[in-house]
Scaffold this motif. Structure first.
Motif: not given
Length: 184
Positions: A72-76, A80-84
């Motif tokens: 959420v803090s990165l606008l998602g 799910a798991v992040s690409p990083a």
């Protein structure tokens, strides 16, 4: 050799090495992945066909599902798991495979392998704020713990040095590779 159970059958690995030596085309493998957005920053993906030595294995198409999103803090929406995190999972998984193969080749029985990773990124590059900052990872750190009762630490250290030389995903991340993007 210790009492620990081998992670990988040494004979099966030796047979594979011999097969690739006899027929080098068996060493040419292409993995594929297909993905579609699902609103916001979410992507639904599935494994695609696997190609080895020019032969396409479609049995893997759609066999495994993967989803990605951002926190959420990165606008998602943090569903799910992040690409990083997937990049780190790819490296961690490859380390596990590579360590198992190297240990089997060297006659080292592994009891356990633990990996902990960290992926540092500076959003100023991704957001276009600072052209001097690359948009990708600034550094990826990996802590590896290997338990192999009866194996001297020097042999484990040598195994980890080989790991860094032979891991395909580490090599992909640490060295330039052509990434071709085509608009369809």
């Amino acid at each position: 050799m210790s009492n620990a159970t081998p992670y990988l059958d040494p004979q099966a690995l030796a047979d594979t090495v011999d097969a690739v030596r006899r027929e080098p085309s068996l060493g040419h493998v292409t993995f594929s992945l297909e993905g579609q957005t699902d609103g916001g920053l979410r992507l639904n993906s599935q494994t695609g066909a696997l190609t080895q030595a020019g032969n396409v294995d479609t049995s893997r198409r759609g066999k495994f599902k993967l989803q990605s999103d951002e926190p959420v803090s990165l606008l998602g929406s943090d569903h799910a798991v992040s690409p990083a995190e997937y990049v780190m999972k790819g490296l961690a998984g490859c380390y596990a495979v590579t360590l198992a193969a190297l240990a089997a080749q060297d006659g080292i029985a592994l009891k356990s392998v633990d990996v902990n990773l960290a992926f540092d990124v500076n959003l100023s590059g991704f957001l276009g704020i600072d052209k001097n900052v690359r948009p990708g990872a600034q550094q990826i750190r990996v802590d590896v713990a290997v338990e192999s009762p009866g194996t001297p630490r020097a042999r484990i250290e040598q195994l980890v040095r080989k790991l860094q030389e032979r891991s395909p995903i580490r090599d992909t991340l640490a060295n330039p590779v052509d990434v071709l993007t085509t608009l369809k």
